[in-house]
Design a protein around this motif. Structure first.
Motif, PDB file in Angstrom:
ATOM      1  N   ASP A 164       0.833  -1.200   0.000  1.00  0.00           N
ATOM      2  CA  ASP A 164       0.000   0.000   0.000  1.00  0.00           C
ATOM      3  C   ASP A 164       0.870   1.254   0.000  1.00  0.00           C
ATOM      4  O   ASP A 164       0.556   2.229  -0.680  1.00  0.00           O
ATOM      5  CB  ASP A 164      -0.933   0.014   1.202  1.00  0.00           C
ATOM      6  N   LEU A 165       1.959   1.226   0.737  1.00  0.00           N
ATOM      7  CA  LEU A 165       2.880   2.364   0.730  1.00  0.00           C
ATOM      8  C   LEU A 165       3.509   2.545  -0.651  1.00  0.00           C
ATOM      9  O   LEU A 165       3.716   3.673  -1.095  1.00  0.00           O
ATOM     10  CB  LEU A 165       3.969   2.172   1.785  1.00  0.00           C
ATOM     11  N   LEU A 166       3.771   1.452  -1.315  1.00  0.00           N
ATOM     12  CA  LEU A 166       4.309   1.513  -2.674  1.00  0.00           C
ATOM     13  C   LEU A 166       3.285   2.154  -3.619  1.00  0.00           C
ATOM     14  O   LEU A 166       3.638   2.997  -4.446  1.00  0.00           O
ATOM     15  CB  LEU A 166       4.669   0.115  -3.152  1.00  0.00           C
ATOM     16  N   ARG A 167       2.027   1.781  -3.480  1.00  0.00           N
ATOM     17  CA  ARG A 167       0.967   2.368  -4.311  1.00  0.00           C
ATOM     18  C   ARG A 167       0.822   3.861  -4.037  1.00  0.00           C
ATOM     19  O   ARG A 167       0.648   4.658  -4.961  1.00  0.00           O
ATOM     20  CB  ARG A 167      -0.350   1.647  -4.051  1.00  0.00           C
ATOM     21  N   VAL A 168       0.899   4.256  -2.760  1.00  0.00           N
ATOM     22  CA  VAL A 168       0.820   5.675  -2.400  1.00  0.00           C
ATOM     23  C   VAL A 168       2.007   6.430  -2.993  1.00  0.00           C
ATOM     24  O   VAL A 168       1.847   7.534  -3.521  1.00  0.00           O
ATOM     25  CB  VAL A 168       0.764   5.850  -0.864  1.00  0.00           C
ATOM     26  N   TYR A 169       3.184   5.838  -2.936  1.00  0.00           N
ATOM     27  CA  TYR A 169       4.384   6.484  -3.476  1.00  0.00           C
ATOM     28  C   TYR A 169       4.223   6.775  -4.966  1.00  0.00           C
ATOM     29  O   TYR A 169       4.487   7.885  -5.424  1.00  0.00           O
ATOM     30  CB  TYR A 169       5.612   5.602  -3.227  1.00  0.00           C
ATOM     31  N   TYR A 170       3.809   5.782  -5.729  1.00  0.00           N
ATOM     32  CA  TYR A 170       3.678   5.986  -7.174  1.00  0.00           C
ATOM     33  C   TYR A 170       2.558   6.972  -7.511  1.00  0.00           C
ATOM     34  O   TYR A 170       2.643   7.699  -8.499  1.00  0.00           O
ATOM     35  CB  TYR A 170       3.454   4.660  -7.895  1.00  0.00           C
ATOM     36  N   LEU A 171       1.526   6.994  -6.704  1.00  0.00           N
ATOM     37  CA  LEU A 171       0.439   7.937  -6.964  1.00  0.00           C
ATOM     38  C   LEU A 171       0.862   9.368  -6.644  1.00  0.00           C
ATOM     39  O   LEU A 171       0.501  10.299  -7.368  1.00  0.00           O
ATOM     40  CB  LEU A 171      -0.795   7.543  -6.163  1.00  0.00           C
ATOM     41  N   THR A 172       1.643   9.569  -5.588  1.00  0.00           N
ATOM     42  CA  THR A 172       2.144  10.915  -5.296  1.00  0.00           C
ATOM     43  C   THR A 172       3.164  11.348  -6.344  1.00  0.00           C
ATOM     44  O   THR A 172       3.249  12.524  -6.672  1.00  0.00           O
ATOM     45  CB  THR A 172       2.775  11.003  -3.896  1.00  0.00           C
ATOM     46  N   LYS A 173       3.925  10.392  -6.875  1.00  0.00           N
ATOM     47  CA  LYS A 173       4.849  10.719  -7.963  1.00  0.00           C
ATOM     48  C   LYS A 173       4.092  11.150  -9.211  1.00  0.00           C
ATOM     49  O   LYS A 173       4.589  11.941 -10.002  1.00  0.00           O
ATOM     50  CB  LYS A 173       5.697   9.492  -8.292  1.00  0.00           C
ATOM     51  N   ALA A 174       2.875  10.633  -9.364  1.00  0.00           N
ATOM     52  CA  ALA A 174       2.046  10.992 -10.516  1.00  0.00           C
ATOM     53  C   ALA A 174       1.390  12.358 -10.353  1.00  0.00           C
ATOM     54  O   ALA A 174       0.781  12.864 -11.281  1.00  0.00           O
ATOM     55  CB  ALA A 174       0.975   9.928 -10.736  1.00  0.00           C
ATOM     56  N   GLY A 175       1.485  12.950  -9.145  1.00  0.00           N
ATOM     57  CA  GLY A 175       0.997  14.305  -8.972  1.00  0.00           C
ATOM     58  C   GLY A 175      -0.116  14.496  -7.966  1.00  0.00           C
ATOM     59  O   GLY A 175      -0.573  15.620  -7.777  1.00  0.00           O
ATOM     60  N   LEU A 176      -0.558  13.438  -7.318  1.00  0.00           N
ATOM     61  CA  LEU A 176      -1.632  13.589  -6.325  1.00  0.00           C
ATOM     62  C   LEU A 176      -1.031  13.878  -4.955  1.00  0.00           C
ATOM     63  O   LEU A 176       0.042  13.373  -4.612  1.00  0.00           O
ATOM     64  CB  LEU A 176      -2.473  12.309  -6.272  1.00  0.00           C
TER      65      LEU A 176
END
Length: 71
Positions: free
Chosen positions: A41-53
């Protein structure tokens, strides 16, 4: 991953389905290969914040995806 894509589109994250599918599978693999539940889940959050959220919305989207999956 489709459910997570719909959740993120509510916050104007316009990514292709493949982004969510790939990130979801990476998180699933991370949870399976390593002990613990929240690593993927932390990995998913990381990639989503990298995408701009914003990180708060990214975290909530993963939490909401988990909750809807359990429901």
């Amino acid at each position: 991953s489709f459910r997570w894509k719909v959740i993120c589109e509510a916050w104007n994250v316009k990514k292709k389905f493949f982004f969510f599918y790939r990130t979801y599978l990476m998180g699933f693999t991370f949870n399976t290969a390593f002990p613990g539940i929240v690593g993927g889940d932390l990995l998913r959050v990381y990639y989503l914040t990298k995408a701009g959220l914003e990180w708060k919305k990214a975290t909530f989207s993963v939490f909401l995806d988990r909750a809807l999956g359990l429901a």
